[in-house]
Design a protein around this motif. Structure first.
Motif, PDB file in Angstrom:
ATOM      1  N   ARG A   1      12.823  19.882  54.705  1.00 33.72           N
ATOM      2  CA  ARG A   1      12.073  18.605  54.389  1.00 33.72           C
ATOM      3  C   ARG A   1      10.592  18.645  54.582  1.00 33.72           C
ATOM      4  O   ARG A   1       9.721  17.770  54.141  1.00 33.72           O
ATOM      5  CB  ARG A   1      12.750  17.474  55.063  1.00 33.72           C
ATOM      6  CG  ARG A   1      12.076  16.123  54.831  1.00 33.72           C
ATOM      7  CD  ARG A   1      12.801  15.053  55.646  1.00 33.72           C
ATOM      8  NE  ARG A   1      12.133  13.929  55.477  1.00 33.72           N
ATOM      9  CZ  ARG A   1      11.055  13.161  56.322  1.00 33.72           C
ATOM     10  NH1 ARG A   1      10.824  14.069  57.457  1.00 33.72           N
ATOM     11  NH2 ARG A   1      10.666  12.040  56.052  1.00 33.72           N
ATOM     12  N   HIS A   2      10.255  19.687  55.365  1.00 34.83           N
ATOM     13  CA  HIS A   2       8.777  19.855  55.807  1.00 34.83           C
ATOM     14  C   HIS A   2       8.023  20.724  54.974  1.00 34.83           C
ATOM     15  O   HIS A   2       7.042  21.005  55.150  1.00 34.83           O
ATOM     16  CB  HIS A   2       8.791  20.625  57.269  1.00 34.83           C
ATOM     17  CG  HIS A   2       9.085  19.587  58.231  1.00 34.83           C
ATOM     18  ND1 HIS A   2       8.084  19.071  59.209  1.00 34.83           N
ATOM     19  CD2 HIS A   2      10.413  19.139  58.603  1.00 34.83           C
ATOM     20  CE1 HIS A   2       8.897  18.195  60.356  1.00 34.83           C
ATOM     21  NE2 HIS A   2      10.067  18.282  59.924  1.00 34.83           N
ATOM     22  N   PHE A   3       8.668  20.906  53.598  1.00 35.96           N
ATOM     23  CA  PHE A   3       7.888  21.889  52.748  1.00 35.96           C
ATOM     24  C   PHE A   3       7.845  20.931  51.632  1.00 35.96           C
ATOM     25  O   PHE A   3       8.840  20.374  50.923  1.00 35.96           O
ATOM     26  CB  PHE A   3       8.795  23.012  52.435  1.00 35.96           C
ATOM     27  CG  PHE A   3       8.649  24.204  53.543  1.00 35.96           C
ATOM     28  CD1 PHE A   3       7.595  24.987  53.416  1.00 35.96           C
ATOM     29  CD2 PHE A   3       9.446  24.342  54.362  1.00 35.96           C
ATOM     30  CE1 PHE A   3       7.410  25.940  54.815  1.00 35.96           C
ATOM     31  CE2 PHE A   3       9.665  25.127  55.381  1.00 35.96           C
ATOM     32  CZ  PHE A   3       8.396  26.005  55.579  1.00 35.96           C
ATOM     33  N   VAL A   4       6.610  21.057  50.638  1.00 38.29           N
ATOM     34  CA  VAL A   4       6.582  20.568  49.348  1.00 38.29           C
ATOM     35  C   VAL A   4       5.857  21.957  48.528  1.00 38.29           C
ATOM     36  O   VAL A   4       4.971  22.502  48.978  1.00 38.29           O
ATOM     37  CB  VAL A   4       5.543  19.453  49.221  1.00 38.29           C
ATOM     38  CG1 VAL A   4       5.299  19.187  47.714  1.00 38.29           C
ATOM     39  CG2 VAL A   4       6.213  18.253  49.875  1.00 38.29           C
ATOM     40  N   VAL A   5       6.510  22.096  47.575  1.00 43.39           N
ATOM     41  CA  VAL A   5       6.049  23.353  46.761  1.00 43.39           C
ATOM     42  C   VAL A   5       5.492  23.000  45.273  1.00 43.39           C
ATOM     43  O   VAL A   5       5.699  22.214  44.922  1.00 43.39           O
ATOM     44  CB  VAL A   5       7.219  24.214  46.264  1.00 43.39           C
ATOM     45  CG1 VAL A   5       6.761  25.271  45.223  1.00 43.39           C
ATOM     46  CG2 VAL A   5       7.807  24.874  47.568  1.00 43.39           C
ATOM     47  N   VAL A   6       3.990  23.633  44.943  1.00 46.75           N
ATOM     48  CA  VAL A   6       3.421  23.245  43.876  1.00 46.75           C
ATOM     49  C   VAL A   6       3.208  24.675  43.075  1.00 46.75           C
ATOM     50  O   VAL A   6       2.772  25.602  43.676  1.00 46.75           O
ATOM     51  CB  VAL A   6       2.030  22.677  44.368  1.00 46.75           C
ATOM     52  CG1 VAL A   6       1.323  22.455  42.820  1.00 46.75           C
ATOM     53  CG2 VAL A   6       2.032  21.414  44.831  1.00 46.75           C
ATOM     54  N   THR A   7       3.966  24.955  42.079  1.00 46.55           N
ATOM     55  CA  THR A   7       3.838  26.087  41.418  1.00 46.55           C
ATOM     56  C   THR A   7       3.982  26.083  39.869  1.00 46.55           C
ATOM     57  O   THR A   7       4.429  24.813  39.479  1.00 46.55           O
ATOM     58  CB  THR A   7       5.036  26.920  41.999  1.00 46.55           C
ATOM     59  OG1 THR A   7       4.658  28.314  41.412  1.00 46.55           O
ATOM     60  CG2 THR A   7       6.433  26.616  41.561  1.00 46.55           C
ATOM     61  N   ASP A   8       3.903  26.742  38.978  1.00 47.66           N
ATOM     62  CA  ASP A   8       4.269  26.973  37.589  1.00 47.66           C
ATOM     63  C   ASP A   8       5.468  26.707  37.193  1.00 47.66           C
ATOM     64  O   ASP A   8       6.495  27.378  38.100  1.00 47.66           O
ATOM     65  CB  ASP A   8       3.445  28.062  36.781  1.00 47.66           C
ATOM     66  CG  ASP A   8       2.001  27.420  36.490  1.00 47.66           C
ATOM     67  OD1 ASP A   8       1.478  26.736  37.142  1.00 47.66           O
ATOM     68  OD2 ASP A   8       1.406  28.503  35.687  1.00 47.66           O
ATOM     69  N   PRO A   9       5.986  26.089  36.289  1.00 49.80           N
ATOM     70  CA  PRO A   9       7.571  26.309  35.968  1.00 49.80           C
ATOM     71  C   PRO A   9       7.956  27.660  35.695  1.00 49.80           C
ATOM     72  O   PRO A   9       7.409  28.519  35.303  1.00 49.80           O
ATOM     73  CB  PRO A   9       7.346  25.441  34.523  1.00 49.80           C
ATOM     74  CG  PRO A   9       6.233  24.575  34.494  1.00 49.80           C
ATOM     75  CD  PRO A   9       5.332  25.500  35.291  1.00 49.80           C
ATOM     76  N   GLY A  10       9.276  27.837  36.352  1.00 51.88           N
ATOM     77  CA  GLY A  10       9.776  29.285  35.997  1.00 51.88           C
ATOM     78  C   GLY A  10       9.274  30.327  37.022  1.00 51.88           C
ATOM     79  O   GLY A  10       9.698  31.402  37.019  1.00 51.88           O
ATOM     80  N   SER A  11       8.253  29.963  37.789  1.00 51.12           N
ATOM     81  CA  SER A  11       7.659  30.856  38.787  1.00 51.12           C
ATOM     82  C   SER A  11       8.794  31.278  40.030  1.00 51.12           C
ATOM     83  O   SER A  11       9.503  30.513  40.176  1.00 51.12           O
ATOM     84  CB  SER A  11       6.503  30.388  39.558  1.00 51.12           C
ATOM     85  OG  SER A  11       6.657  29.814  40.788  1.00 51.12           O
ATOM     86  N   PRO A  12       8.521  32.559  40.489  1.00 52.23           N
ATOM     87  CA  PRO A  12       9.561  32.855  41.834  1.00 52.23           C
ATOM     88  C   PRO A  12       9.577  31.633  42.729  1.00 52.23           C
ATOM     89  O   PRO A  12      10.535  31.623  43.283  1.00 52.23           O
ATOM     90  CB  PRO A  12       9.069  34.238  42.117  1.00 52.23           C
ATOM     91  CG  PRO A  12       8.443  34.824  40.910  1.00 52.23           C
ATOM     92  CD  PRO A  12       7.750  33.707  40.141  1.00 52.23           C
ATOM     93  N   LEU A  13       8.514  31.161  43.104  1.00 52.11           N
ATOM     94  CA  LEU A  13       8.369  30.158  44.104  1.00 52.11           C
ATOM     95  C   LEU A  13       9.214  28.922  43.857  1.00 52.11           C
ATOM     96  O   LEU A  13       9.553  28.210  44.735  1.00 52.11           O
ATOM     97  CB  LEU A  13       6.868  29.765  44.369  1.00 52.11           C
ATOM     98  CG  LEU A  13       6.475  29.091  45.715  1.00 52.11           C
ATOM     99  CD1 LEU A  13       7.239  29.699  46.987  1.00 52.11           C
ATOM    100  CD2 LEU A  13       5.095  28.473  45.770  1.00 52.11           C
TER     101      LEU A  13
END
Length: 550
Positions: free
Chosen positions: A175-187
């Protein structure tokens, strides 16, 4: 400066550009008119991918979404509102990202006065300080377009372990993480494993053009910035993009290109004190990484204030920026800029992106690729895999400084510095790169104005590895006229990277060594100074540079 105000400014959507017409008019032929004759304003506003030649067309087609991404970003606003409500108890926002994933949010937060901790380093001390700051109330925004950024992955591992060590379950830690990345990226896949919230970014926008996408908006919304205002400002300005007249972005781009092609290929960026804070750090990446390739490029020189050294020179275009000039106020806040850009931050982002793309058409470079950025990364990976090469003996040790002078240079500190500065090429520049803690070792940044005063030349300053994601492209791909002063420091207390066979200190050292290896391949002048005790070494180095003025 009165002449700057008396001359007609080009204004639209609340943003005005002063002085650009005079810069263009000083050239043998009008760059702006040539751009108009080629239909560039309308073609760029229509996202024509052929503007930079056939080889660049595919990349441009995939990267021109910044022209209108501010409209698509409005779709994020309801999600951001829900996110800020859901995570309201986590009021310490840490942004773990590099380059285009962190520079714009930092400018937005500074300009709006909202607290945001930006973690764009591998320095163990700086990472440890972030981990120890309000951990229970921290939300970590992991931002990476590719999803493979080694620094951001290391930060993710360190925070995950810290949350678990603090007694959180894996579900609670997620819950302490928010991820911003491109669609389909490993992240994106990693986020699912963490149980983290994911906000997908606009895949048609490259990192350094991503200020008004999820990369810029998510961390700032969590920090309490009214991000819709930025989109409104960009929208108001966007109406000017296809115009022949009343187009400040065109005026600015033409001035940048006209100056660069006439030998003024350094741009001193100075804040005028009217409400935009730190924009130069974002512009540094935008200009350097977009234009610095194929032996071409515009070198941004971020200057601290209107009275700092390094604002002018025969090869320098001086540009001031700000956000709220009062009626009748003189642009530049006491300096005499060639060009002044003043307007709200959302409009600034779009205007400079447009101007950079325009200038690239004149220089004949593809503004959307970064062919040399991977070099230092590959060297770093090789050093981590193979182990560091045998450490060379310093040419001298003076106090808290080990001197690693290049062949043919004096081995002592003062002599090595004089040799480096005396060897600056005509039209060259000095780049100071510091692999240190940009908070605890903040005094290192004082080297830039001191060296600019000593040399009378363009001097840049970058924190490592942060600069590898911005000016690092220009260093390798731009005009090969740079000289380099690298400052490293002993790590007293290291920090492991969980799940990896190396520590943050080892990663930082490998990044510094990897960049030295990349520069050595170009036979550029490079002096490395290693601080065996950081505080004492910095004080000693500042004194040594100051003594060169005598």
């Amino acid at each position: 400066m009165g002449e700057l105000l008396a001359a007609p400014a080009e204004a639209a959507g609340g943003l005005a550009v002063y002085g650009a017409l005079a810069v263009d008019g000083s050239a043998p032929a009008s760059t702006r008119q040539a751009l108009v004759d080629s239909g560039v304003p309308g073609r760029l506003a229509a996202k024509d991918p052929t503007l930079w030649g056939p080889e660049a067309a595919a990349g441009a087609r995939a990267g021109l979404g910044w022209v209108d991404t501010h409209r698509r970003s409005r779709e994020l606003l309801p999600q951001l509102a829900e996110l800020t409500t859901e995570l309201a108890d986590l009021d310490h926002v840490v942004l773990a990202g590099m380059g285009g994933s962190s520079l714009a949010p930092e400018v937005i937060a500074r300009t709006t006065g909202r607290p945001l901790t930006v973690l764009d380093t591998t320095d163990p001390g700086q990472v440890r300080a972030a981990l120890g700051d309000r951990l229970a109330r921290t939300v970590v925004v992991l931002a990476s377009k590719s999803g493979t950024t080694v620094e951001t992955d290391s930060h993710r591992r360190a925070y995950w372990q810290a949350f678990l060590d603090a007694g959180l379950t894996e579900a609670e830690a997620g819950r302490h993480f928010v991820v911003v990345t491109d669609p389909g990226s490993p992240l994106e896949a990693v986020a699912a494993e963490l149980g983290a919230i994911t906000v997908l970014a606009d895949p048609e926008v490259g990192g350094r053009f991503s200020a008004l996408t999820a990369f810029g908006l998510v961390p700032c919304a969590l920090a309490g910035v009214p991000v819709a205002d930025l989109l409104d400002q960009a929208e108001a300005f966007a109406a000017s993009l296809d115009r022949v007249d009343g187009n400040p972005g065109l005026a600015l781009g033409a001035a940048l290109a006209a100056a660069a092609t006439a030998g003024r290929d350094k741009v001193a960026l100075v804040p005028d004190g009217t409400g935009v804070e730190g924009l130069g750090d974002w512009l540094e990446q935008l200009l350097a990484e977009s234009t610095g390739k194929g032996g071409q490029g515009i070198l941004p020189v971020v200057v601290e204030s209107p009275d700092s050294p390094g604002l002018t020179g025969t090869d320098v275009l001086t540009v001031s920026y700000g956000g709220a000039l009062a009626a009748g106020a003189v642009p530049g806040a006491g300096t005499a800029p060639d060009v002044a850009v003043n307007g709200p931050l959302g409009a600034q982002f779009l205007a400079w992106e447009y101007a950079t793309a325009v200038a690239a058409t004149v220089l004949g470079v593809d503004p959307f690729d970064q062919p040399n950025v991977t070099e230092s990364k590959e060297h770093t990976a090789a050093i981590l895999a193979e182990g560091p090469p045998p450490a060379p003996a310093p040419s001298s040790v003076e106090g808290a400084i080990e001197v690693y002078a290049p062949p043919g240079a004096p081995g002592d500190l003062a002599g090595a510095l004089r040799h480096l500065l005396g060897g600056l090429d005509d039209g060259g520049f000095l780049a100071v790169t510091a692999y240190l803690d940009r908070h605890a070792d903040a005094d290192a940044a004082r080297l830039r104005p001191l060296l600019a005063e000593v040399t009378g030349r363009s001097v840049t300053f970058g924190w490592g590895p942060r600069y590898l994601h911005s000016t690092g492209q220009y260093h390798k791909g731009g005009p090969q006229v740079g000289s380099f002063l690298q400052v490293t420091g002993t790590v007293d207390v290291d920090l492991p990277v969980p799940g990896k066979p190396y520590s943050f200190g080892e990663l930082q050292a490998a990044q510094a060594a990897g960049d030295r290896r990349a520069l050595a391949g170009r036979e550029r002048p490079l002096l490395r100074l290693h601080l065996t005790e950081r505080s004492a070494g910095l004080a000693q180095l500042l004194d040594a540079v100051g003594s060169l003025r005598a």
